[in-house]
Design an enzyme around this catalytic site. Structure first.
Site, short mmCIF file in Angstrom:
data_model
loop_
_atom_site.label_atom_id
_atom_site.label_comp_id
_atom_site.label_asym_id
_atom_site.label_seq_id
_atom_site.Cartn_x
_atom_site.Cartn_y
_atom_site.Cartn_z
N ASP A 267 61.87 31.14 83.11
CA ASP A 267 61.12 32.62 82.40
C ASP A 267 60.00 32.84 81.87
O ASP A 267 59.49 32.28 81.45
CB ASP A 267 62.08 32.84 81.13
N ASP B 126 61.40 26.64 77.63
CA ASP B 126 59.94 27.81 77.56
C ASP B 126 59.44 26.96 77.12
O ASP B 126 59.96 25.97 75.64
CB ASP B 126 61.38 29.06 77.00
N LYS C 106 62.27 36.28 84.74
CA LYS C 106 63.56 34.66 85.74
C LYS C 106 62.97 35.26 87.09
O LYS C 106 63.12 35.28 87.29
CB LYS C 106 64.51 34.98 85.00
N ARG D 10 64.46 31.67 70.43
CA ARG D 10 64.46 32.82 69.69
C ARG D 10 63.66 32.54 67.89
O ARG D 10 64.24 33.05 67.58
CB ARG D 10 65.45 34.09 70.01
N CYS E 216 73.55 32.19 64.64
CA CYS E 216 74.74 31.50 65.47
C CYS E 216 75.04 30.46 64.54
O CYS E 216 75.50 30.17 63.35
CB CYS E 216 73.85 30.61 66.28
N ARG F 282 63.11 45.60 80.56
CA ARG F 282 62.32 44.50 81.26
C ARG F 282 62.52 44.86 82.40
O ARG F 282 61.34 45.25 83.21
CB ARG F 282 62.01 42.96 81.19
N TYR F 283 63.49 44.74 83.08
CA TYR F 283 64.13 44.99 85.05
C TYR F 283 64.43 46.61 84.71
O TYR F 283 64.76 47.19 83.98
CB TYR F 283 64.88 43.81 85.05
N CYS G 105 70.63 25.88 67.49
CA CYS G 105 70.16 24.86 68.91
C CYS G 105 68.79 24.24 68.42
O CYS G 105 67.75 25.93 68.54
CB CYS G 105 70.53 25.51 70.34
N CYS H 251 66.08 26.61 70.85
CA CYS H 251 65.83 27.90 70.20
C CYS H 251 65.17 28.64 71.01
O CYS H 251 63.54 28.39 70.15
CB CYS H 251 66.40 28.35 69.21
N ARG I 33 69.05 47.14 83.66
CA ARG I 33 69.39 46.58 82.62
C ARG I 33 68.23 46.16 81.43
O ARG I 33 66.87 45.46 81.20
CB ARG I 33 69.88 44.96 83.45
C1 LIG Z 1 67.67 37.47 81.43
C2 LIG Z 1 67.79 39.44 80.99
C3 LIG Z 1 68.28 39.79 81.34
C4 LIG Z 1 69.21 39.88 82.68
O1 LIG Z 1 68.90 38.90 83.95
P1 LIG Z 1 70.07 38.40 84.50
O2 LIG Z 1 68.96 37.74 86.00
O3 LIG Z 1 70.46 39.76 85.26
O4 LIG Z 1 70.77 37.82 83.99
C5 LIG Z 1 67.54 40.71 80.99
N1 LIG Z 1 66.75 41.09 80.24
C6 LIG Z 1 65.69 40.19 79.80
C7 LIG Z 1 65.04 40.39 78.70
C8 LIG Z 1 65.88 38.82 79.83
O5 LIG Z 1 65.69 38.00 79.02
#
Ligand SMILES: *Cc1c(COP(=O)(O)O)cnc(C)c1O
Length: 377
Positions: free
Chosen positions: A336, A299, A343, A140, A131, A118-119, A135, A138, A122
């Site tokens: 989120d 969420d 986020k 997911r 798990c 997404r980002y 929880c 959850c 990363r």
């Molecule tokens: C939370 C998340 C991350 C990591 O986000 P950071 O803000 O760097 O901790 C990466 N990919 C997805 C899809 C996420 O939901």
């Protein structure tokens, strides 16, 4: 100290008909996790509401709680904040219009089964759907535990191929489910393959195992994780009482292995929705060498309305911490964004007014200060 801890644990184990050695074995804890009405009734007096929920929710999302986590619950308190996180309530079976099965819109950013990108730099890798304890809030639940509407699947070779080709990815976050439920050899192999990709600079694991199953944090696991440095771990802890002596020891072992530790918590009605509990939580985390990282707005997952607070409550909690305690103790409050927005940080507003020559600032006590803005050429 050690002797005292040992006698406490021996007593705890005896309540479960176990020896100290069995109690301290993660496999024993997993085999004896509570999943059914009969299991729970041996240790808690279920309320009629819990009893009825337990008989029904399993079709949608498994129930499982380790003996370790159950031992932290006060059986006399029906509203115990730890109990509320893991023993289902009938509200879980409700579905409200604002609720979604995939609230963070992860499916739309899935590049290979189990790989969410997404980002810009990363990715999130969903390594397992299991798990140690489930929880009830959850995010997911649609796939975790194997009961929901979506089957978990990881195409490991497909994910590796994508990561090798996408040189912009420098950070891989392993989550799930809980990656620390994988066998040492399996996790070692996965981390090793990721490490061998030259542009991946940094790995992290998201896990609730140090809280739910601290027995899993063994010297062998720590030695293995240490070999994959730089590897960071984000734990998930919501209440200071989750950080007893056993969790503290497990976290200490990870920290001693050179692994930086952060915490992600979820703001939950009736669990940690007050400044007092949050303050005690973040202070206890720092004592355990864990830096508070994120505080999540709950969420809008199906069946979690009874846990959700108003977003303003999270902002008010941050206002009650900022300035009043160590900066290291303060997490970032985030939502989120539903629909895949990612986020979004929510902060108290400390800028009261702005004009070309100055900005007016409010400090943590509410006093107003003026900052002179240097003209920019
Ligand atoms: C939370 C998340 C991350 C990591 O986000 P950071 O803000 O760097 O901790 C990466 N990919 C997805 C899809 C996420 O939901």
């Amino acid at each position: 100290m050690k002797g005292c801890n040992e006698s406490r644990l021996t007593l705890q184990a005896a309540k479960w008909g176990a020896t100290l050695q069995q109690w301290q074995d993660a496999a024993w804890q997993m085999r004896h996790a509570c999943c059914s009405v009969e299991d729970f009734e041996r240790v808690l007096n279920l309320t009629p509401r819990e009893h009825s929920a337990l008989q029904q929710v399993g079709k949608r999302f498994d129930v499982r709680v380790t003996p370790h986590f159950l031992s932290l619950i006060d059986p006399k308190d029906e509203d115990d904040p730890l109990r509320r996180q893991v023993v289902p309530q009938p509200e879980e079976l409700e579905r409200h219009p604002e609720e979604l099965s995939d609230p963070c819109g992860e499916q739309q950013d899935e590049k290979a089964p189990g790989l969410v990108h997404r980002y810009p730099d990363r990715v999130l890798l969903l390594c397992t759907d299991r798990c140690a304890t489930y929880c009830r809030y959850c995010t997911r639940a649609r796939m975790v535990s194997g009961k929901g509407s979506e089957r978990w699947r990881l195409d490991w070779e497909g994910a590796l191929k994508y990561l090798r080709e996408h040189t912009e990815v420098r950070d891989v976050l392993l989550s799930g489910g809980d990656p620390l439920l994988l066998a040492d050899e399996k996790l070692d192999a996965m981390l090793g393959e990721l490490r061998s990709i030259p542009h991946i600079e940094f790995l992290r694991i998201g896990t609730r195992v140090p809280i739910m199953l601290p027995q899993r944090i063994t010297p062998a696991l720590c030695a293995m994780l240490r070999r994959h440095a730089p590897l960071w771990i984000s734990i998930h802890c919501n209440h200071p009482r989750e950080l007893g002596e056993d969790a503290e020891r497990a976290l200490g072992m990870l920290a001693d292995s050179g692994i930086p530790l952060g915490n992600q918590s979820v703001l939950l009605r009736g669990v940690n929705d007050s400044a007092e509990v949050q303050r005690a939580l973040v202070h206890r985390l720092l004592q355990c060498r864990v830096r508070p990282y994120y505080l999540y707005q709950c969420d809008p997952v199906v069946g979690t309305r009874h846990f959700r607070t108003h977003p303003q409550e999270g902002i008010d909690i941050i206002s009650a911490l900022r300035g009043f305690t160590s900066g290291y103790a303060i997490p970032q409050f985030v939502i989120d964004a539903p629909g895949g927005g990612g986020k979004v940080p929510l902060n108290p507003n400390y800028v009261v007014a702005e004009d070309p020559g100055r900005i007016l600032l409010r400090n943590f006590r509410g006093d107003i200060y003026e900052y002179p803005v240097t003209p920019q050429v």
